[in-house]
Design a protein around this motif. Structure first.
Motif, PDB file in Angstrom:
ATOM      1  N   LYS A   1       1.645   0.217  -6.426  1.00  0.00           N
ATOM      2  CA  LYS A   1       0.783   0.491  -5.292  1.00  0.00           C
ATOM      3  C   LYS A   1      -0.520  -0.289  -5.372  1.00  0.00           C
ATOM      4  CE  LYS A   1      -1.180   4.328  -2.625  1.00  0.00           C
ATOM      5  NZ  LYS A   1      -1.340   5.795  -2.547  1.00  0.00           N
ATOM      6  N   LYS A   2      -0.860  -0.975  -4.285  1.00  0.00           N
ATOM      7  CA  LYS A   2      -2.108  -1.744  -4.179  1.00  0.00           C
ATOM      8  C   LYS A   2      -3.002  -1.098  -3.142  1.00  0.00           C
ATOM      9  CE  LYS A   2      -0.468  -4.929  -6.912  1.00  0.00           C
ATOM     10  NZ  LYS A   2      -0.986  -5.130  -8.289  1.00  0.00           N
ATOM     11  N   GLU A   3      -4.251  -0.872  -3.533  1.00  0.00           N
ATOM     12  CA  GLU A   3      -5.213  -0.249  -2.603  1.00  0.00           C
ATOM     13  C   GLU A   3      -5.688  -1.276  -1.575  1.00  0.00           C
ATOM     14  OE1 GLU A   3      -5.675   2.834  -2.508  1.00  0.00           O
ATOM     15  OE2 GLU A   3      -4.720   3.395  -4.393  1.00  0.00           O
TER      16      GLU A   3
ATOM     17  N   SER B   1       0.823  -1.211   0.000  1.00  0.00           N
ATOM     18  CA  SER B   1       0.000   0.000   0.000  1.00  0.00           C
ATOM     19  C   SER B   1       0.860   1.265   0.000  1.00  0.00           C
ATOM     20  CB  SER B   1      -0.928   0.003   1.224  1.00  0.00           C
ATOM     21  OG  SER B   1      -0.172  -0.025   2.428  1.00  0.00           O
TER      22      SER B   1
END
Length: 456
Positions: free
Chosen positions: A454-456, A413
């Protein structure tokens, strides 16, 4: 007013003589290229002979006497009676085996046209499919998007229908515009099609957990998808490229015997050359001594042959010494593979062998070495290094490995920026490299920037 005049000028210039140019050229040749050069030299230089071809004058005279006594008419009559008149022109024992005659490989376009001719389609549709076939690249993909191909007498709707038919030809996936479309055409199960269609980003990023969540599937179904993906061909046209395989023949063999390595130069098939005794005797004869032009011609050929033999021996010694040096510095990589390679520069080997760096560069060019770990280009064992704060030398591949491990452990994140990775490399491994260098190595490993990771 200008007047012509003569003046002398003293200057130093480096001139490569033809013999020196030949010696430099031989260093760069691999074994196959050297064999071809030797054959050419033997054809052009009469004083050079292959060792097995040489025979004494006494034996030659005996052969001439035997030929004079031979009954050629009887021999030809006997041969004529043995060979069958009908059928092959070869004697029965010399007829080539049909199994040993290679079948020419059908190209991609020819293979697709052959399949097209088996279908019962309208003339307009066949022409549209042929048009698409003509616009395929070597990988089997359309060279341009379908919208750009339209307008050459074919509207977009006809081309779409033609493409749908063509994509079901063998190999499946041909005429796709991208890898996703190609693999989707090859997918056989609904689950695999859904995974490619909906979870393509997760597949590219190897995000197995995200793929399971998006498709709402079990771990067993995930393993089934990953296993099926391995059997899909992203480049279906390559198998019909028609290119002949290029076989590699090592120039150097390295064998492990106990704790030591044995290094052998591959001279299999390399002709053994020697100077012609006939021309040596001829050069000393009274007839040649009287003919100045003939004498100069033979002497020039002898000089050329001498330099060729000397250059070949120098090449062999240099190749052997450089190979020994590589094995000495890279013993672990030679035995286990290139992932164990250590920093090694041309300068290091040149100093060890006692030659110039350019000589080492030429001798390892386009040459292969067979090691216990496999066949590699000799140049693969040279790797630049980066010195740590403690003075230890690390290869670029080792530093890339550290960068990869840092990115794998990062918070998805809040992914790390290149500058932060540079700070971690200094903190954990005492390696000081700039942010832009980290970015360069990251891009070479096909790792996206922090925004795309980036991972939510």
């Amino acid at each position: 007013m200008l007047h012509p005049k003569l003046e002398t000028k003293l200057e130093q210039r480096l001139i490569l003589t033809p013999t020196l140019q030949q010696a430099i050229k031989l260093l760069q040749l691999n074994r196959i290229e050297l064999i071809n050069l030797i054959k050419t030299e033997v054809e052009q230089n009469p004083v050079l002979e292959e060792a097995w071809q040489e025979s004494s004058s006494e034996k030659a005279e005996e052969k001439e006497k035997d030929l004079d006594k031979m009954d050629f008419e009887g021999y030809l009559q006997e041969l004529y009676e043995q060979v069958p008149i009908k059928g092959s022109y070869f004697p029965p024992e010399e007829v080539p085996n049909i199994e040993n005659i290679p079948c020419p490989q059908m190209g991609l376009q020819d293979y697709l046209i052959w399949q097209l001719n088996l279908l019962d389609l309208s003339a307009q549709m066949k022409e549209a499919i042929e048009y698409l076939i003509d616009n395929l690249d070597e990988n089997g993909y359309l060279s341009e998007p379908l919208e750009k191909l339209a307008g050459q007498g074919y509207n977009i709707e006809i081309l779409k229908s033609a493409k749908n038919i063509l994509m079901n030809f063998d190999p499946p996936g041909v005429s796709a515009e991208n890898i996703k479309e190609c693999l989707l055409a090859q997918a056989q199960t609904p689950l695999l099609k859904e995974a490619i269609q909906k979870g393509w980003d997760e597949i590219l990023n190897k995000d197995n957990r995200g793929l399971m969540e998006k498709l709402k599937i079990s771990e067993e179904e995930l393993l089934s998808i990953l296993s099926a993906l391995k059997y899909l061909d992203p480049y279906p046209g390559r198998r019909y490229s028609g290119e002949n395989p290029q076989y590699i023949e090592p120039d150097v063999y390295v064998f492990k015997k106990g704790k030591n390595f044995e290094i052998i130069i591959n001279e299999d098939g390399l002709p053994k050359l020697k100077l012609s005794k006939f021309y040596l005797r001829l050069l000393k004869s009274e007839e040649i001594l009287k003919d100045k032009d003939a004498k100069e011609f033979i002497e020039a050929k002898f000089q050329s042959a001498f330099w060729l033999l000397k250059s070949m021996e120098q090449r062999r010694k240099t190749l052997l010494n450089v190979s020994k040096c590589i094995v000495k510095f890279q013993s672990e990589a030679v035995e286990k593979g290139l992932k164990y390679i250590r920093p090694l520069l041309l300068k290091n080997v040149a100093e060890e062998v006692g030659v110039h760096e350019s000589t080492v560069s030429r001798i390892v060019t386009n040459k292969y070495i067979l090691t216990p770990a496999g066949v590699f280009l000799m140049r693969d064992f040279f790797a630049s290094g980066i010195k740590t704060v403690s003075g230890e030398m690390l290869t670029v591949e080792e530093i890339k490995k550290f960068i990869y491990e840092i990115i794998q452990k990062e918070n998805k994140s809040k992914p790390l920026k290149d500058g932060q990775i540079s700070d971690l490399l200094y903190r954990d491994h005492r390696i000081f490299i700039a942010r832009r260098t980290v970015a360069k190595y990251r891009e070479e490993m096909n790792i996206p920037c922090y925004k795309e990771r980036k991972k939510e």
